[in-house]
Scaffold this active site. Sequence first.
Site, PDB file in Angstrom:
ATOM      1  N   ASP A 154       0.824  -1.194   0.000  1.00 36.16           N
ATOM      2  CA  ASP A 154       0.000   0.000   0.000  1.00 36.16           C
ATOM      3  C   ASP A 154       0.873   1.264   0.000  1.00 36.16           C
ATOM      4  O   ASP A 154       1.853   1.351   0.746  1.00 36.16           O
ATOM      5  CB  ASP A 154      -0.863  -0.030   1.274  1.00 36.16           C
ATOM      6  CG  ASP A 154      -1.952   1.009   1.281  1.00 36.16           C
ATOM      7  OD1 ASP A 154      -2.830   0.952   0.421  1.00 36.16           O
ATOM      8  OD2 ASP A 154      -1.919   1.894   2.169  1.00 36.16           O
ATOM      9  N   GLU A 205       1.721  -0.639  -5.044  1.00 43.88           N
ATOM     10  CA  GLU A 205       0.685   0.362  -5.321  1.00 43.88           C
ATOM     11  C   GLU A 205       1.409   1.705  -5.285  1.00 43.88           C
ATOM     12  O   GLU A 205       1.597   2.305  -4.230  1.00 43.88           O
ATOM     13  CB  GLU A 205      -0.439   0.350  -4.278  1.00 43.88           C
ATOM     14  CG  GLU A 205      -1.571   1.277  -4.694  1.00 43.88           C
ATOM     15  CD  GLU A 205      -2.129   2.200  -3.618  1.00 43.88           C
ATOM     16  OE1 GLU A 205      -3.196   2.785  -3.852  1.00 43.88           O
ATOM     17  OE2 GLU A 205      -1.509   2.365  -2.558  1.00 43.88           O
TER      18      GLU A 205
HETATM   19  C1  GLC Z   1      -4.192   3.006  -0.650  1.00 37.06           C
HETATM   20  C2  GLC Z   1      -5.419   2.156  -0.506  1.00 37.06           C
HETATM   21  C3  GLC Z   1      -6.552   3.026  -0.072  1.00 37.06           C
HETATM   22  C4  GLC Z   1      -6.215   3.626   1.270  1.00 37.06           C
HETATM   23  C5  GLC Z   1      -4.897   4.373   1.208  1.00 37.06           C
HETATM   24  C6  GLC Z   1      -4.367   4.651   2.589  1.00 37.06           C
HETATM   25  O1  GLC Z   1      -4.308   3.912  -1.667  1.00 37.06           O
HETATM   26  O2  GLC Z   1      -5.665   1.487  -1.707  1.00 37.06           O
HETATM   27  O3  GLC Z   1      -7.758   2.330  -0.005  1.00 37.06           O
HETATM   28  O4  GLC Z   1      -7.221   4.511   1.670  1.00 37.06           O
HETATM   29  O5  GLC Z   1      -3.896   3.620   0.568  1.00 37.06           O
HETATM   30  O6  GLC Z   1      -3.929   3.470   3.184  1.00 37.06           O
END
Ligand code: GLC
Length: 582
Positions: free
Chosen positions: A227, A295
């Site tokens: 994340d 991500e």
């Molecule tokens: C990422 C996740 C999202 C979350 C954010 C903070 O982007 O996909 O859902 O709110 O991180 O952890």
Amino acid sequence: MSTNTTLGNITTTLVHAAGSPSAEWWRHAVIYQVYPRSFADASGDGIGDLPGITSKLDHLARLGVDAIWLSPFYRSPQADAGYDVADYRDVDPLFGTLADCDVLLERAHRLGLRVIIDLVPNHTSDEHVWFRAALAAGPGSPERARYLFRDGKGEHGELAPNNWTSIFGGPAWTRTTDPDGRPGQWYLHLFDTRQPDLDWTNPEVRGEFESILRFWLDRGVDGFRIDVAHGLVKAPGLPDWDGEASMIEGSLDDDGSTATGDSGPMFDQDGVHDVYRAWHRVLAEYDGDRALVAEAWVEPLARLVRYVRSDEMHQAFNFSFLTTHWDAAALRAVVTASLAASDEVGAPTTWVLSNHDVVRHTSRLGLAEPGSRPNGIGAVDEQPDEQLGLRRARAATLLMLALPGSAYLYQGEELGLPEHTALDDDLRQDPAWWRSGYTERGRDGCRVPLPWVADAPGFGFSPTGAAWLPQPDSWAAYALDAQRGTRGSTYELYREALRLRRDFHLGSGSLCWVDGSDQDATTRVVAFANRDVYVVANLGAEPIALPRSDTLHVLLASGELTTSDDGTILVPSDTTVWGRLG
Ligand code: GLC
């Protein structure tokens, strides 16, 4: 690389050469995202859970995906739907127990499904034992040094340490209150107040996360989705920044170039790569090709692929593809640029159209500006054209699943599920809704519990009919049991596409753009060959003719094809076709 080849009587230009189908699984896998609270509820409380997921794994095996990625199920106060972790080594009682997780892993592996879990290293929950200790210990303590606590500016420290804003809106700093009741230091949170950012220059933080990786690797997970992978390391001194805090810059220009990509001192700092080199070494100690997925909302693509260099992570989500509008030239450009950038570092490209953070692609593609990406849609906003959106979404998915590389699916897209675009504002739970001052409706609309059974209470999501967000009545038509075995249904389309993708080894395949007259119609047609599968997507308003060839046999189409008087097969507007060459 660019050479010309001829397949049958179709001339093509090679932009990506085929790899081996027996290469590591993550190079070509189709990975299905399960959002635990909305997938299936076994306990009856209206919130999905691990036993619910386990009970539906055979659905995913039958669908034909290779792996699942589970969004967080850790112990959490759920301030950001579990992306605020209070204990990285335990399952939240909402979702079940560690033993339930073991059962899920065992059952998935028995069905031949790999399992990736979500790791949230940028921040913890404010209820994490470390953060509580930091508040209690006071300024200058080793406990505070795990986070980014700073004194405020101004005469009495009343001003935030810098001008950063939170991704969810509002300031990125919150002031603490000392035990004696007086205002104290501030701490940084790129997201919600309840998600304090960790300080990744602190070796203790690094050690802890390597230990967390091992905890889950020992339990048998096949990898981690990381994340906010681009956010862990901040620029030294946390300098002010006047740009807008955002997780995405926009889509590619038509020539394939991306935004210059200055995402600010909070993102994409060079130091972050040391973290992933260390993690790569941890995973390499384990058998079974375990994988790390970034991500990282980073542009341009040349910056993104730095996360997947051979000694770092294995995959990164291709958000440049997700954010590209429904435009043939733009799609061709992003595909070429993505493959070229990934090839540069020897990593697979990934493809994704939907996830739990964006409006579902069925609905994005039904907007007047197809493919634009509002942060949520409410009843007072422009409502997408549901039929048109679905038609385009099916075409977009078929295009995506024919591309070489790894593809991500988000739960419910195999049902053609639209966004819930008329959710009652009072029910919204995404912190982005209130943090933006009620201007951005946020992500609840793509997180509504799945419909499994058309005529069961709550569409069979839960044995009691309960659902943490209400499902629209119209979802009966999207329920799995209404689509299974139904010719032409979206579910059967996905299933057949995944079967063909596997049989023809498209994931490890090639990409050759089709040359010829249709190429002139740049805004209308995306046409390519992958191995001996020929793919045409018609994004224009008029039908287009498939090349007349004795050696081209239609395998699958996202909509009904027609045949003209002279026997030519016509591909209607917003339709993708796969054909077999030879
Ligand atoms: C990422 C996740 C999202 C979350 C954010 C903070 O982007 O996909 O859902 O709110 O991180 O952890």
